[in-house]
Design an enzyme around this catalytic site. Structure first.
Site, short mmCIF file in Angstrom:
data_model
loop_
_atom_site.label_atom_id
_atom_site.label_comp_id
_atom_site.label_asym_id
_atom_site.label_seq_id
_atom_site.Cartn_x
_atom_site.Cartn_y
_atom_site.Cartn_z
CE LYS A 1 -13.82 -1.91 0.98
NZ LYS A 1 -12.73 -1.93 1.95
CE LYS B 1 -4.48 -1.53 1.46
NZ LYS B 1 -5.65 -1.40 2.29
CE LYS C 1 -6.36 -6.30 -1.21
NZ LYS C 1 -7.12 -6.35 -0.01
N1 AQP Z 1 -9.70 -9.24 -3.40
C1 AQP Z 1 -10.07 -9.84 -2.29
N2 AQP Z 1 -10.24 -11.19 -2.27
C2 AQP Z 1 -10.64 -11.83 -1.14
N3 AQP Z 1 -10.89 -11.19 0.02
C3 AQP Z 1 -10.74 -9.85 0.04
N4 AQP Z 1 -10.91 -8.94 1.00
C4 AQP Z 1 -10.63 -7.71 0.52
N5 AQP Z 1 -10.27 -7.79 -0.77
C5 AQP Z 1 -10.32 -9.12 -1.10
C6 AQP Z 1 -11.35 -9.26 2.36
O1 AQP Z 1 -12.47 -8.43 2.65
C7 AQP Z 1 -12.46 -8.12 4.05
C8 AQP Z 1 -12.65 -6.66 4.22
O2 AQP Z 1 -11.56 -5.98 3.66
P1 AQP Z 1 -11.35 -4.47 3.96
O3 AQP Z 1 -12.34 -3.68 3.22
O4 AQP Z 1 -11.36 -4.23 5.41
O5 AQP Z 1 -9.91 -4.09 3.51
P2 AQP Z 1 -8.97 -4.52 2.38
O6 AQP Z 1 -8.53 -5.92 2.52
O7 AQP Z 1 -7.87 -3.51 2.35
O8 AQP Z 1 -9.88 -4.39 1.09
P3 AQP Z 1 -9.66 -3.52 -0.18
O9 AQP Z 1 -10.76 -3.73 -1.11
O10 AQP Z 1 -8.29 -3.72 -0.75
O11 AQP Z 1 -9.81 -2.07 0.40
P4 AQP Z 1 -8.91 -0.81 0.22
O12 AQP Z 1 -8.68 -0.68 -1.25
O13 AQP Z 1 -9.72 0.30 0.81
O14 AQP Z 1 -7.65 -1.07 0.98
C9 AQP Z 1 -11.13 -8.61 4.62
O15 AQP Z 1 -11.34 -9.81 5.33
C10 AQP Z 1 -10.30 -8.87 3.40
O16 AQP Z 1 -9.39 -9.92 3.60
#
Ligand code: AQP
Length: 334
Positions: free
Chosen positions: A201, A114, A198
């Site tokens: 968001k 990140k 991956k």
């Molecule tokens: N691509 C993914 N595949 C499987 N699991 C995923 N999770 C997130 N992306 C994937 C799981 O969703 C839960 C909530 O995630 P989060 O929103 O708290 O944070 P994150 O993992 O940082 O998700 P993003 O989409 O990548 O958000 P941003 O871009 O804002 O950082 C977690 O259990 C995560 O494992």
């Protein structure tokens, strides 16, 4: 003994198929099992590790609650609350940051991904985020934590922090050491534009993900434009190893239909991607459409969503405050 389940989702907008298949789908199954006490948290303190617009953040907190309910979590059965409404999370995170070691945090790959090349400019919060996550889990004596594969390393850190606190303060098993619950297959859903990244968001291109609020046309269009390679679908899943985009799309199909990857490969073997994509779109629309409709409906009922958060806050606060008090006593505060 009942299992205590805790997990969180960041209210950073655009909850997507990766969040659903990697985490929320699992939350729903756990919520439906009477052997579990479930706590699902909208982790807004985590969200501000990167800059958020205050109005959007408020909307996203409510939309995350709406998404939990639209996907099938029952707020009568599970505690749903937002992290910032229980101040014990921030306080416990400070106490645990004095237990966690720099060397442990320096190994966290999500921070490296990140922060990228901008390591000097990102917030300190982004770096110490896994300590706050440990506080979230340990305050509730969670026994099991359902997360996507990307969070596995943070959960291992949480286990290390719990054990070090117990050892350093001769506190026995004051902190329960939680177990991760990670789906065996399809636990990491990848971007529709790049099968090696991956689905996320915060990725700028909306075409990289299926949002849980996308309508039928958007879903069909995104799948049509999803990256693939020029080869047909192989006859066995081993041949997918060097083909990340094909593997991801077939993984999504398998996860949605509860088929194994081998069964999916068999179904489409020798066919071209346009035939497969048509079927994948159909399955996706069938799954996402009702969720998307429900989210939109619930988004209009702010009072209902706020009531759920307030109820959850009362229950969570009592639990977390008690645990925090005990932590403070063990540490030696008056
Ligand atoms: N691509 C993914 N595949 C499987 N699991 C995923 N999770 C997130 N992306 C994937 C799981 O969703 C839960 C909530 O995630 P989060 O929103 O708290 O944070 P994150 O993992 O940082 O998700 P993003 O989409 O990548 O958000 P941003 O871009 O804002 O950082 C977690 O259990 C995560 O494992």
């Amino acid at each position: 003994m009942k299992k205590r389940i805790f997990s969180g989702v960041q209210p950073t907008g655009n909850l997507h198929l990766g969040n659903y298949l990697g985490a929320i789908k699992n939350f729903v199954e756990l919520n439906n099992d009477n052997n579990n006490d479930c706590i699902f948290c909208v982790v807004d303190l985590h969200a501000i590790t990167v800059k958020q617009d205050p109005k959007e953040l408020r909307d996203n907190i409510r939309e995350t609650v709406a998404t939990f309910i639209a996907c099938g979590i029952n707020p009568e059965k599970s505690i749903i609350f937002n992290q910032s409404s229980v101040s014990a999370h921030s306080e416990a995170a400070w106490l645990l940051s004095c237990v966690a070691r720099m060397g442990w945090l320096n190994r966290m790959t999500q921070f490296k991904e990140k922060a990228g090349k901008d390591k000097e400019k990102v917030s300190v919060g982004l770096y110490s985020y896994p300590i706050l996550m440990a506080a979230d889990i340990l305050l509730y004596e969670a026994t099991h934590v359902p997360v996507g594969e990307d969070q596995k390393q943070h959960l291992e850190l949480c286990r290390d922090i719990a054990q070090k606190f117990n050892n350093d303060y001769f506190a026995g098993d004051f902190f329960k050491v939680p177990e991760p619950l990670i789906q065996k297959e399809f636990s990491r859903i990848m971007s529709l534009k790049d099968g090696t990244k991956k689905m996320s968001k915060s990725e700028l291109s909306d075409l990289s993900r299926i949002n849980l609020t996308d309508d039928e046309n958007l879903i069909i269009n995104k799948i049509k434009k999803a990256k693939t390679d020029s080869l047909p679908i192989p006859s066995n899943s081993k041949e997918l190893e060097m083909r990340p985009e094909a593997k991801n799309l077939l993984g999504i199909y398998s996860s949605l239909t509860n088929l194994s990857i081998d069964e999916s490969v068999k179904e489409f073997s020798g066919k071209n991607f346009s035939q497969f994509k048509e079927k994948l779109s159909q399955v996706l629309v069938e799954k996402i459409n009702p969720i998307s409709d429900k989210i939109k409906k619930l988004n209009n009922d702010k009072e209902y969503l706020d009531r759920i958060l307030l109820n959850g806050q009362k229950k969570a606060n009592e639990f977390a405050t008690n645990k925090l008090k005990k932590m403070q006593e063990i540490i030696g505060f008056l």
